[in-house]
Write a protein that holds these residues in place. Structure first.
Motif, PDB file in Angstrom:
ATOM      1  N   VAL A 177       2.599  -1.279   4.422  1.00 55.09           N
ATOM      2  CA  VAL A 177       1.778  -0.061   4.330  1.00 55.09           C
ATOM      3  C   VAL A 177       2.577   1.185   4.701  1.00 55.09           C
ATOM      4  N   VAL A 230       0.876  -1.174   0.000  1.00 52.74           N
ATOM      5  CA  VAL A 230       0.000   0.000   0.000  1.00 52.74           C
ATOM      6  C   VAL A 230       0.914   1.225   0.000  1.00 52.74           C
ATOM      7  N   VAL A 278       1.355  -7.486   4.506  1.00 47.94           N
ATOM      8  CA  VAL A 278       0.885  -6.185   4.023  1.00 47.94           C
ATOM      9  C   VAL A 278       1.999  -5.207   4.365  1.00 47.94           C
ATOM     10  N   GLY A 280      -6.306  -0.324  -0.384  1.00 41.90           N
ATOM     11  CA  GLY A 280      -5.616  -1.357   0.384  1.00 41.90           C
ATOM     12  C   GLY A 280      -6.589  -2.165   1.230  1.00 41.90           C
TER      13      GLY A 280
END
Length: 125
Positions: free
Chosen positions: A51, A7, A49, A37
């Motif tokens: 981010v 993301v 993930v 996301g």
């Protein structure tokens, strides 16, 4: 093959990380803002993930908050998910806040080359 959701809103970084993760054998999905996301996480849970905190639409803090709620509602679905914050915000308070919100690791962009970030993700898995 491990899957990653990145993301990140900086197109240059997205290009660099896409290349690095694919070379390392990862399957990579990209979301260019926090809202996207979260939508992608609802569809499919990756292994990791990554981010950023400073994002358009919904920032990284909100992504972490939402993810924490999603984990509580469906612990089985998200139990193996690792969350890595990759940001230029490097204050101690930011790192502590991210870890409290469920981040597994906090990497400061300026301190890691893309290759080192890939190595950190490999260590996590």
């Amino acid at each position: 093959m491990a899957s990653i959701l990145l993301v990140e809103d900086d197109p240059l970084l997205v290009d660099i990380y896409t290349k690095k993760f694919k070379e390392a054998g990862f399957e990579l999905e990209v979301a260019s803002n926090g809202k996207m996301g979260i939508e992608k996480l609802k569809e499919k849970v990756p292994n990791v993930v990554i981010v950023d905190i400073v994002l358009p639409r919904i920032d990284g803090w909100q992504v972490l908050n939402t993810l924490q709620k999603m984990k509580k509602e469906n612990p089985e679905k998200f139990k193996n998910l690792k969350v890595v914050v990759l940001s230029n915000l490097g204050q101690k308070e930011d790192v502590e806040k991210a870890l409290k919100l469920g981040a597994t690791k906090y990497l400061i962009k300026a301190h890691f080359t893309p290759s080192e970030v890939v190595e950190e993700i490999k260590k996590l898995l």
